[in-house]
Motif scaffolding. Structure first.
Motif, PDB file in Angstrom:
ATOM      1  N   SER A 190      78.625  30.950  60.230  1.00 39.28           N
ATOM      2  CA  SER A 190      80.018  31.351  60.023  1.00 39.28           C
ATOM      3  C   SER A 190      80.725  30.409  59.066  1.00 39.28           C
ATOM      4  N   LEU A 191      81.819  30.920  58.504  1.00 38.16           N
ATOM      5  CA  LEU A 191      82.624  30.146  57.561  1.00 38.16           C
ATOM      6  C   LEU A 191      84.071  30.594  57.689  1.00 38.16           C
ATOM      7  N   ALA A 192      84.992  29.641  57.683  1.00 37.19           N
ATOM      8  CA  ALA A 192      86.419  29.955  57.752  1.00 37.19           C
ATOM      9  C   ALA A 192      87.185  28.995  56.853  1.00 37.19           C
ATOM     10  N   VAL A 193      88.074  29.547  56.039  1.00 37.53           N
ATOM     11  CA  VAL A 193      88.896  28.749  55.123  1.00 37.53           C
ATOM     12  C   VAL A 193      90.350  29.130  55.326  1.00 37.53           C
ATOM     13  N   THR A 194      91.184  28.169  55.684  1.00 38.97           N
ATOM     14  CA  THR A 194      92.618  28.434  55.821  1.00 38.97           C
ATOM     15  C   THR A 194      93.261  28.408  54.444  1.00 38.97           C
ATOM     16  N   ARG A 195      94.262  29.276  54.254  1.00 38.94           N
ATOM     17  CA  ARG A 195      94.980  29.347  52.976  1.00 38.94           C
ATOM     18  C   ARG A 195      96.477  29.419  53.241  1.00 38.94           C
ATOM     19  N   ALA A 196      97.236  28.579  52.570  1.00 43.16           N
ATOM     20  CA  ALA A 196      98.683  28.556  52.755  1.00 43.16           C
ATOM     21  C   ALA A 196      99.291  29.896  52.344  1.00 43.16           C
ATOM     22  N   GLY A 197     100.000  30.534  53.267  1.00 38.51           N
ATOM     23  CA  GLY A 197     100.684  31.785  52.967  1.00 38.51           C
ATOM     24  C   GLY A 197      99.791  32.996  52.864  1.00 38.51           C
ATOM     25  N   LYS A 198      98.522  32.840  53.165  1.00 41.10           N
ATOM     26  CA  LYS A 198      97.586  33.961  53.062  1.00 41.10           C
ATOM     27  C   LYS A 198      96.716  34.035  54.307  1.00 41.10           C
ATOM     28  N   THR A 199      96.138  35.197  54.504  1.00 44.74           N
ATOM     29  CA  THR A 199      95.213  35.380  55.622  1.00 44.74           C
ATOM     30  C   THR A 199      94.000  34.482  55.436  1.00 44.74           C
ATOM     31  N   PRO A 200      93.563  33.788  56.471  1.00 42.57           N
ATOM     32  CA  PRO A 200      92.377  32.943  56.338  1.00 42.57           C
ATOM     33  C   PRO A 200      91.148  33.766  55.939  1.00 42.57           C
ATOM     34  N   ILE A 201      90.257  33.141  55.219  1.00 48.39           N
ATOM     35  CA  ILE A 201      88.955  33.730  54.932  1.00 48.39           C
ATOM     36  C   ILE A 201      88.057  33.462  56.129  1.00 48.39           C
ATOM     37  N   THR A 202      87.523  34.505  56.715  1.00 47.30           N
ATOM     38  CA  THR A 202      86.605  34.337  57.844  1.00 47.30           C
ATOM     39  C   THR A 202      85.398  35.248  57.645  1.00 47.30           C
ATOM     40  N   ALA A 203      84.237  34.710  57.934  1.00 48.96           N
ATOM     41  CA  ALA A 203      83.012  35.508  57.784  1.00 48.96           C
ATOM     42  C   ALA A 203      81.968  35.035  58.780  1.00 48.96           C
ATOM     43  N   GLN A 204      81.158  35.983  59.241  1.00 43.75           N
ATOM     44  CA  GLN A 204      80.053  35.674  60.140  1.00 43.75           C
ATOM     45  C   GLN A 204      78.834  36.438  59.661  1.00 43.75           C
ATOM     46  N   ALA A 205      77.718  35.712  59.484  1.00 42.22           N
ATOM     47  CA  ALA A 205      76.488  36.325  58.992  1.00 42.22           C
ATOM     48  C   ALA A 205      75.618  36.748  60.175  1.00 42.22           C
ATOM     49  N   PRO A 206      75.063  37.938  60.140  1.00 44.95           N
ATOM     50  CA  PRO A 206      74.209  38.395  61.244  1.00 44.95           C
ATOM     51  C   PRO A 206      72.950  37.545  61.367  1.00 44.95           C
ATOM     52  N   LEU A 207      72.375  37.579  62.541  1.00 42.91           N
ATOM     53  CA  LEU A 207      71.174  36.798  62.828  1.00 42.91           C
ATOM     54  C   LEU A 207      70.002  37.327  61.982  1.00 42.91           C
ATOM     55  N   PRO A 208      69.311  36.465  61.256  1.00 46.19           N
ATOM     56  CA  PRO A 208      68.178  36.922  60.441  1.00 46.19           C
ATOM     57  C   PRO A 208      67.001  37.391  61.291  1.00 46.19           C
ATOM     58  N   ALA A 209      66.171  38.210  60.708  1.00 48.58           N
ATOM     59  CA  ALA A 209      65.031  38.780  61.426  1.00 48.58           C
ATOM     60  C   ALA A 209      64.059  37.706  61.905  1.00 48.58           C
ATOM     61  N   ASP A 210      63.860  36.634  61.107  1.00 43.18           N
ATOM     62  CA  ASP A 210      62.899  35.624  61.528  1.00 43.18           C
ATOM     63  C   ASP A 210      63.411  34.799  62.710  1.00 43.18           C
ATOM     64  N   PHE A 211      64.737  34.669  62.854  1.00 47.44           N
ATOM     65  CA  PHE A 211      65.292  34.040  64.049  1.00 47.44           C
ATOM     66  C   PHE A 211      65.066  34.929  65.273  1.00 47.44           C
ATOM     67  N   ARG A 212      65.282  36.223  65.097  1.00 47.02           N
ATOM     68  CA  ARG A 212      65.065  37.169  66.202  1.00 47.02           C
ATOM     69  C   ARG A 212      63.611  37.160  66.654  1.00 47.02           C
ATOM     70  N   ALA A 213      62.704  37.057  65.685  1.00 47.80           N
ATOM     71  CA  ALA A 213      61.278  37.080  66.004  1.00 47.80           C
ATOM     72  C   ALA A 213      60.850  35.879  66.845  1.00 47.80           C
ATOM     73  N   LEU A 214      61.616  34.789  66.766  1.00 50.64           N
ATOM     74  CA  LEU A 214      61.329  33.601  67.573  1.00 50.64           C
ATOM     75  C   LEU A 214      61.964  33.682  68.963  1.00 50.64           C
ATOM     76  N   GLY A 215      62.705  34.768  69.218  1.00 49.64           N
ATOM     77  CA  GLY A 215      63.318  34.959  70.525  1.00 49.64           C
ATOM     78  C   GLY A 215      64.785  34.609  70.603  1.00 49.64           C
ATOM     79  N   VAL A 216      65.391  34.302  69.450  1.00 50.70           N
ATOM     80  CA  VAL A 216      66.834  34.005  69.447  1.00 50.70           C
ATOM     81  C   VAL A 216      67.594  35.291  69.745  1.00 50.70           C
ATOM     82  N   SER A 217      68.564  35.204  70.638  1.00 53.44           N
ATOM     83  CA  SER A 217      69.354  36.386  71.012  1.00 53.44           C
ATOM     84  C   SER A 217      70.741  36.305  70.432  1.00 53.44           C
ATOM     85  N   ASP A 218      71.376  37.449  70.245  1.00 60.49           N
ATOM     86  CA  ASP A 218      72.759  37.504  69.752  1.00 60.49           C
ATOM     87  C   ASP A 218      73.710  36.998  70.831  1.00 60.49           C
ATOM     88  N   GLY A 219      74.838  36.455  70.365  1.00 61.12           N
ATOM     89  CA  GLY A 219      75.881  36.044  71.293  1.00 61.12           C
ATOM     90  C   GLY A 219      75.662  34.682  71.888  1.00 61.12           C
TER      91      GLY A 219
END
Length: 219
Positions: A190-219
């Motif tokens: 994830s990444l978040a950038v605050t901006r004066a007078g503007k909506t913050p930039i926020t983003a979250q990248a989905p879990l990659p397939a190779d992480f899932r293959a190792l048993g990593v779960s969402d959430g």
């Protein structure tokens, strides 16, 4: 290759950079992010510019600026530590404890035999990483890092020296590719950038397939 867009407005894009794509052109040649910037204009006059860097192996959130003024503002935000980032990492082992803060200054060294790498050094540049254990994955551990600083290879060295085990698949600080890990298992979650007078930039990248293959779960 289509690069997924995680956030978009008039001055910023956040893309989900795939593992294996260098941000900067490799010395030996080959494709890099620059080959895709034209397709990321989306009608704008200028190509976007990467504000920060992710290692070639690292997947996830990468911030791009769409004009020079935005680039200058985002650069200041990084310098002022006004950017919040989280990373998911698979550790080739288990840490002692479940959370903590690693403060290890880093310096760059190089040799003809091994090339360059970062090491923990008292006279290096300050580097701070907060961490928590998310889950155990058999012999491995899923760690969430919240870096305060953004030094080169910071999380990779902090994992090895601060947590006692390298990141799974790391060819420089660990044993290299392993079963289910053909790359260094690090994901800019994830990444978040605050901006004066503007909506913050926020983003979250989905879990990659190779992480899932190792048993990593969402959430």
């Amino acid at each position: 290759m289509t690069l997924p867009i995680l956030y978009e407005d008039g001055e910023a894009l956040v893309i989900d950079k795939p593992a294996g794509l260098p941000v900067d052109p490799p010395r030996k040649g080959g494709p890099s992010l620059g080959h895709h910037l034209g397709a990321l204009r989306f009608g704008f006059q200028r190509e976007p510019v990467a504000v920060h860097r992710l290692d070639t192996d690292t997947s996830g959130c990468l911030l791009l600026a769409r004009n020079p003024k935005a680039l200058a503002r985002f650069n200041r935000a990084f310098e002022d530590r006004a950017v919040a980032k989280t990373y998911l990492a698979v550790l080739a082992g288990h840490p002692a404890g479940t959370q903590g803060t690693i403060e290890l200054a880093l310096a760059k060294i190089s040799s003809a035999e091994k090339g360059w790498r970062m090491i923990a050094a008292k006279k290096g540049k300050p580097a701070v990483s907060h961490w928590e254990l998310v889950e155990r994955l058999g012999p491995y551990s899923l760690i969430r890092f919240r870096p305060e600083t953004g030094r080169t290879h910071q999380l990779r060295v902090h994992a090895l020296k601060g947590l006692g085990a390298p990141l799974l698949g790391d060819p420089i600080y660990g044993a290299g590719p392993a079963a289910g890990a053909r790359r260094t298992m690090l994901h800019a979650e994830s990444l978040a950038v605050t901006r004066a007078g503007k909506t913050p930039i926020t983003a979250q990248a989905p879990l990659p397939a190779d992480f899932r293959a190792l048993g990593v779960s969402d959430g």
